[in-house]
Design a protein around this motif. Structure first.
Motif, PDB file in Angstrom:
ATOM      1  N   CYS A  25       0.814  -1.215   0.000  1.00 48.36           N
ATOM      2  CA  CYS A  25       0.000   0.000   0.000  1.00 48.36           C
ATOM      3  C   CYS A  25       0.845   1.261   0.000  1.00 48.36           C
ATOM      4  O   CYS A  25       0.337   2.335   0.280  1.00 48.36           O
ATOM      5  CB  CYS A  25      -0.928  -0.011   1.221  1.00 48.36           C
ATOM      6  N   ALA A  26       2.126   1.144  -0.259  1.00 44.98           N
ATOM      7  CA  ALA A  26       3.004   2.313  -0.254  1.00 44.98           C
ATOM      8  C   ALA A  26       2.758   3.157  -1.506  1.00 44.98           C
ATOM      9  O   ALA A  26       2.539   2.627  -2.590  1.00 44.98           O
ATOM     10  CB  ALA A  26       4.459   1.882  -0.185  1.00 44.98           C
ATOM     11  N   VAL A  27       2.766   4.463  -1.330  1.00 49.73           N
ATOM     12  CA  VAL A  27       2.589   5.393  -2.446  1.00 49.73           C
ATOM     13  C   VAL A  27       3.625   6.509  -2.332  1.00 49.73           C
ATOM     14  O   VAL A  27       4.195   6.738  -1.267  1.00 49.73           O
ATOM     15  CB  VAL A  27       1.174   6.012  -2.471  1.00 49.73           C
ATOM     16  N   THR A  28       3.852   7.191  -3.432  1.00 51.55           N
ATOM     17  CA  THR A  28       4.718   8.367  -3.439  1.00 51.55           C
ATOM     18  C   THR A  28       3.868   9.572  -3.809  1.00 51.55           C
ATOM     19  O   THR A  28       3.108   9.524  -4.779  1.00 51.55           O
ATOM     20  CB  THR A  28       5.872   8.205  -4.445  1.00 51.55           C
ATOM     21  N   VAL A  29       3.985  10.618  -3.028  1.00 55.66           N
ATOM     22  CA  VAL A  29       3.253  11.864  -3.264  1.00 55.66           C
ATOM     23  C   VAL A  29       4.292  12.939  -3.526  1.00 55.66           C
ATOM     24  O   VAL A  29       5.145  13.212  -2.692  1.00 55.66           O
ATOM     25  CB  VAL A  29       2.391  12.250  -2.037  1.00 55.66           C
ATOM     26  N   GLN A  51      -4.407  17.977  -7.783  1.00 50.25           N
ATOM     27  CA  GLN A  51      -5.042  17.232  -6.686  1.00 50.25           C
ATOM     28  C   GLN A  51      -4.353  17.545  -5.361  1.00 50.25           C
ATOM     29  O   GLN A  51      -3.131  17.566  -5.279  1.00 50.25           O
ATOM     30  CB  GLN A  51      -4.969  15.739  -6.956  1.00 50.25           C
ATOM     31  N   LEU A  52      -5.149  17.801  -4.306  1.00 52.52           N
ATOM     32  CA  LEU A  52      -4.617  18.033  -2.966  1.00 52.52           C
ATOM     33  C   LEU A  52      -4.591  16.707  -2.216  1.00 52.52           C
ATOM     34  O   LEU A  52      -5.586  15.985  -2.177  1.00 52.52           O
ATOM     35  CB  LEU A  52      -5.477  19.048  -2.214  1.00 52.52           C
ATOM     36  N   VAL A  53      -3.441  16.406  -1.599  1.00 51.44           N
ATOM     37  CA  VAL A  53      -3.262  15.156  -0.869  1.00 51.44           C
ATOM     38  C   VAL A  53      -2.790  15.468   0.542  1.00 51.44           C
ATOM     39  O   VAL A  53      -1.814  16.197   0.731  1.00 51.44           O
ATOM     40  CB  VAL A  53      -2.227  14.244  -1.581  1.00 51.44           C
ATOM     41  N   ASP A  54      -3.495  14.922   1.546  1.00 47.09           N
ATOM     42  CA  ASP A  54      -3.102  15.076   2.947  1.00 47.09           C
ATOM     43  C   ASP A  54      -2.093  13.997   3.299  1.00 47.09           C
ATOM     44  O   ASP A  54      -2.350  12.811   3.074  1.00 47.09           O
ATOM     45  CB  ASP A  54      -4.309  14.922   3.880  1.00 47.09           C
ATOM     46  N   VAL A  55      -0.950  14.389   3.866  1.00 48.93           N
ATOM     47  CA  VAL A  55       0.064  13.444   4.306  1.00 48.93           C
ATOM     48  C   VAL A  55       0.291  13.673   5.802  1.00 48.93           C
ATOM     49  O   VAL A  55       0.704  14.755   6.213  1.00 48.93           O
ATOM     50  CB  VAL A  55       1.389  13.610   3.527  1.00 48.93           C
ATOM     51  N   ASP A  83       2.588   5.366   3.532  1.00 49.26           N
ATOM     52  CA  ASP A  83       1.843   4.118   3.611  1.00 49.26           C
ATOM     53  C   ASP A  83       0.413   4.418   4.010  1.00 49.26           C
ATOM     54  O   ASP A  83       0.153   5.366   4.752  1.00 49.26           O
ATOM     55  CB  ASP A  83       2.460   3.188   4.674  1.00 49.26           C
ATOM     56  N   LEU A  84      -0.507   3.600   3.511  1.00 47.98           N
ATOM     57  CA  LEU A  84      -1.889   3.720   3.951  1.00 47.98           C
ATOM     58  C   LEU A  84      -1.982   3.234   5.385  1.00 47.98           C
ATOM     59  O   LEU A  84      -1.399   2.213   5.745  1.00 47.98           O
ATOM     60  CB  LEU A  84      -2.808   2.886   3.063  1.00 47.98           C
ATOM     61  N   PHE A  85      -2.680   3.986   6.201  1.00 45.39           N
ATOM     62  CA  PHE A  85      -2.784   3.689   7.628  1.00 45.39           C
ATOM     63  C   PHE A  85      -4.240   3.839   8.035  1.00 45.39           C
ATOM     64  O   PHE A  85      -4.876   4.849   7.731  1.00 45.39           O
ATOM     65  CB  PHE A  85      -1.904   4.666   8.413  1.00 45.39           C
ATOM     66  N   GLU A  86      -4.772   2.821   8.710  1.00 42.74           N
ATOM     67  CA  GLU A  86      -6.154   2.890   9.157  1.00 42.74           C
ATOM     68  C   GLU A  86      -6.217   3.405  10.584  1.00 42.74           C
ATOM     69  O   GLU A  86      -5.609   2.839  11.489  1.00 42.74           O
ATOM     70  CB  GLU A  86      -6.830   1.530   9.075  1.00 42.74           C
ATOM     71  N   CYS A  87      -6.951   4.481  10.780  1.00 42.92           N
ATOM     72  CA  CYS A  87      -7.114   5.088  12.107  1.00 42.92           C
ATOM     73  C   CYS A  87      -8.145   4.300  12.914  1.00 42.92           C
ATOM     74  O   CYS A  87      -8.881   3.481  12.377  1.00 42.92           O
ATOM     75  CB  CYS A  87      -7.580   6.535  11.970  1.00 42.92           C
ATOM     76  N   THR A  92      -9.010   5.926   6.556  1.00 44.09           N
ATOM     77  CA  THR A  92      -7.713   5.552   6.011  1.00 44.09           C
ATOM     78  C   THR A  92      -6.993   6.820   5.570  1.00 44.09           C
ATOM     79  O   THR A  92      -7.560   7.632   4.836  1.00 44.09           O
ATOM     80  CB  THR A  92      -7.871   4.591   4.817  1.00 44.09           C
ATOM     81  N   VAL A  93      -5.753   6.988   6.049  1.00 47.73           N
ATOM     82  CA  VAL A  93      -4.966   8.176   5.721  1.00 47.73           C
ATOM     83  C   VAL A  93      -3.583   7.752   5.231  1.00 47.73           C
ATOM     84  O   VAL A  93      -3.173   6.611   5.403  1.00 47.73           O
ATOM     85  CB  VAL A  93      -4.817   9.113   6.949  1.00 47.73           C
ATOM     86  N   LEU A  94      -2.877   8.691   4.629  1.00 49.64           N
ATOM     87  CA  LEU A  94      -1.487   8.463   4.236  1.00 49.64           C
ATOM     88  C   LEU A  94      -0.579   8.918   5.364  1.00 49.64           C
ATOM     89  O   LEU A  94      -0.678  10.056   5.821  1.00 49.64           O
ATOM     90  CB  LEU A  94      -1.151   9.237   2.961  1.00 49.64           C
ATOM     91  N   LYS A  95       0.314   8.044   5.800  1.00 48.71           N
ATOM     92  CA  LYS A  95       1.269   8.368   6.858  1.00 48.71           C
ATOM     93  C   LYS A  95       2.670   8.342   6.252  1.00 48.71           C
ATOM     94  O   LYS A  95       3.091   7.340   5.680  1.00 48.71           O
ATOM     95  CB  LYS A  95       1.167   7.366   8.003  1.00 48.71           C
ATOM     96  N   ALA A  96       3.381   9.450   6.373  1.00 51.55           N
ATOM     97  CA  ALA A  96       4.701   9.589   5.751  1.00 51.55           C
ATOM     98  C   ALA A  96       5.703   8.610   6.351  1.00 51.55           C
ATOM     99  O   ALA A  96       5.767   8.435   7.560  1.00 51.55           O
ATOM    100  CB  ALA A  96       5.206  11.016   5.921  1.00 51.55           C
ATOM    101  N   SER A  97       6.486   7.967   5.491  1.00 50.81           N
ATOM    102  CA  SER A  97       7.591   7.136   5.949  1.00 50.81           C
ATOM    103  C   SER A  97       8.934   7.786   5.621  1.00 50.81           C
ATOM    104  O   SER A  97       9.939   7.486   6.247  1.00 50.81           O
ATOM    105  CB  SER A  97       7.510   5.739   5.332  1.00 50.81           C
TER     106      SER A  97
END
Length: 108
Positions: A25-29, A51-55, A83-87, A92-97
Motif C-alpha cells: 500500500c506504499a505510495v509516493t506523493v 489534486q490536494l493530498v493530505d500526508v 503508507d496507507l494507515f487505518e485510524c 484511512t490516511v497516508l502516513k509519511a515514511s
C-alpha cells in the motif's frame, strides 16, 4: 505462559502477512506544499495535476531541529513516501515514511 511452536508459527505468519500488506500500500506523493499543520502533524501537498493530498506524520519540528529542514514555506517542492494507515475511527490516511526535499531524503 507457554506458547507452542505452532502458535509461534501462526503469529509469525500473521505478522509477515501484515508487513507485506503494508508494503503493498506504499505510495509516493510529489508536489508543492499547500498548507502545513503542526497539530496534527500534517502537510497538504498539491500534485502536478492539481489534486490536494493530505500526508500525516510529518514531524515539522524534528526536521527543523535535527536536519535544518524548514517546511514553514508554502510552495516548497517535496516528495513523500507514504503508507496507507487505518485510524481507530476507520478512516484511512497516508502516513509519511520518508520525505525528500532539496535532494535530501529523511526516513521517519
Amino acid at each position: 505462559m507457554k506458547i507452542s511452536g505452532e502458535g509461534l508459527l501462526i503469529l509469525a505468519a500473521t505478522i509477515m502477512s501484515f508487513i507485506s500488506v503494508q508494503n503493498a500500500c506504499a505510495v509516493t506523493v510529489t508536489g508543492t506544499i499547500s498548507k502545513i499543520f503542526t497539530q496534527p502533524n500534517m502537510v497538504i501537498v498539491m500534485e502536478a495535476d492539481g489534486q490536494l493530498v493530505d500526508v500525516y506524520g510529518v514531524r515539522i519540528k524534528y526536521l527543523a531541529n535535527w536536519y535544518n529542514i524548514d517546511l514553514n514555506e508554502v510552495d516548497d517542492v517535496v516528495s513523500f513516501d507514504a503508507d496507507l494507515f487505518e485510524c481507530r475511527n476507520g478512516e484511512t490516511v497516508l502516513k509519511a515514511s520518508s520525505i525528500t526535499v532539496d535532494g535530501e531524503t529523511i526516513d521517519f
